[in-house]
Motif scaffolding. Structure first.
Motif, short mmCIF file in Angstrom:
data_model
loop_
_atom_site.label_atom_id
_atom_site.label_comp_id
_atom_site.label_asym_id
_atom_site.label_seq_id
_atom_site.Cartn_x
_atom_site.Cartn_y
_atom_site.Cartn_z
N PRO A 167 -13.84 17.14 2.59
CA PRO A 167 -14.76 16.57 1.60
C PRO A 167 -14.77 15.05 1.51
N TRP A 168 -13.62 14.42 1.74
CA TRP A 168 -13.56 12.96 1.64
C TRP A 168 -13.56 12.28 3.02
N GLU A 203 -5.14 9.91 -4.56
CA GLU A 203 -5.43 8.52 -4.22
C GLU A 203 -5.64 8.30 -2.72
N GLN A 204 -5.23 9.28 -1.90
CA GLN A 204 -5.41 9.16 -0.45
C GLN A 204 -6.68 9.87 0.04
#
Length: 302
Positions: free
Chosen positions: A56-57, A269-270
């Motif tokens: 997704p990211w 956060e990663q």
């Protein structure tokens, strides 16, 4: 306003993912037509196993090709018509700063780094998978030597501002980069061709069919890029969005070698995109002159 901005970002992300997935499908069609081997790798392989699609990211798709197949692809691309797609290589684009290749969508426009004036389209990364020494330590030394050449190619390709260029003198570790950038100002094309020839020679030192170990010299995972060729096998198919893609047959060994417990999600956060976008137009292909003019006047499209 914030909700509208979030919606715009989501639309861009969806459009981006759909485009690179289409490029991957086009690449797979090319490989099927010409009987070329490849495997999805790195985050794309994790996405196939853990998410059955693009993470997704994540913001890119990566594949590896055995050197013999990679070389054939480059030869095929010299005369073949890939429709709306083109193969970007260090041999056909002098502004291209990398040694590996990209299959790019010619109907889009992308500049990733403001200091590297290379205008392409959205893409899939294609990394050559090179045979290397059977002795793992010797293979790692080759990797280290190769990385130095890659760093020189990056220095030659980057067009820093005068201020950034001068600041290299402040750090003794950057003096080598300062020297090569100074020489490159006058002989950029010649130095670039010399560095690419050096990498070509190293990539063809060994016979792929006889090698026990392989490595992605241009990969970003250091010595982990060296691994046993037997992990690749004939490949194993995994669902990936609305299609299926091949991963190394020993995909679990391969992914644990690189990432450890790859089924474990990283900290929040990663979970961010890795690549920058200095200029982006997903609606049209623009000329390098037009893009450079707009970037200079800060008219950046999103």
């Amino acid at each position: 306003m914030n909700n509208r901005k979030s919606l715009d970002i989501r639309n861009i992300k969806d459009n981006w993912n759909n485009t690179i997935l289409d490029i991957l499908k086009a690449f797979m069609d090319i490989c099927r037509k010409h009987n070329l081997r490849f495997y999805c790798c790195a985050g794309t392989a994790i996405g196939a196993v853990r998410h059955h699609g693009i993470i997704p990211w994540d913001d890119d798709i990566d594949v590896i090709m055995p050197r013999p197949d990679y070389d054939r692809l480059i030869e095929i691309a010299k005369t073949a018509d890939f429709g709306k797609y083109e193969l970007i290589t260090p041999y056909n684009d002098e502004s291209y700063p990398l040694y590996f290749s990209k299959l790019s969508d010619k109907t889009t426009t992308l500049v990733e780094d403001r200091e590297i004036p290379c205008v392409i389209g959205l893409y899939v990364d294609i990394f050559p998978l090179d045979p290397t020494d059977d002795d793992m330590e010797k293979a790692k030394r080759l990797k280290a030597k190769y990385t130095k050449i890659i760093n020189r190619l990056n220095a030659v390709s980057t067009h820093n501002s005068f201020g950034n260029y001068i600041t290299l003198l402040c750090d003794p570790k950057e003096w080598g980069r300062f020297v090569i950038k100074t020489v490159a100002f006058f002989f950029r094309s010649a130095i670039r061709r010399h560095l690419i020839r050096q990498m070509d020679r190293m990539s063809h030192l060994y016979d792929y069919d006889k090698a026990k170990n392989v490595q992605v010299y241009t990969g970003s995972y250091g010595y982990k890029e060296v691994f046993p060729k037997e992990w690749l096998g004939k490949g194993r198919m995994f669902k990936f969005e609305d299609t299926e893609v091949p991963l190394p047959e020993e995909y679990d060994k391969y992914l644990r070698h690189f990432f450890g417990d790859y089924m474990q999600l990283p900290p929040v956060e990663q979970r961010i995109e890795k690549h920058s976008r200095a200029y982006l137009n997903m609606e049209a292909k623009e000329s390098k002159e037009e893009v450079m003019r707009k970037m200079k006047s800060n008219k950046i499209l999103k």
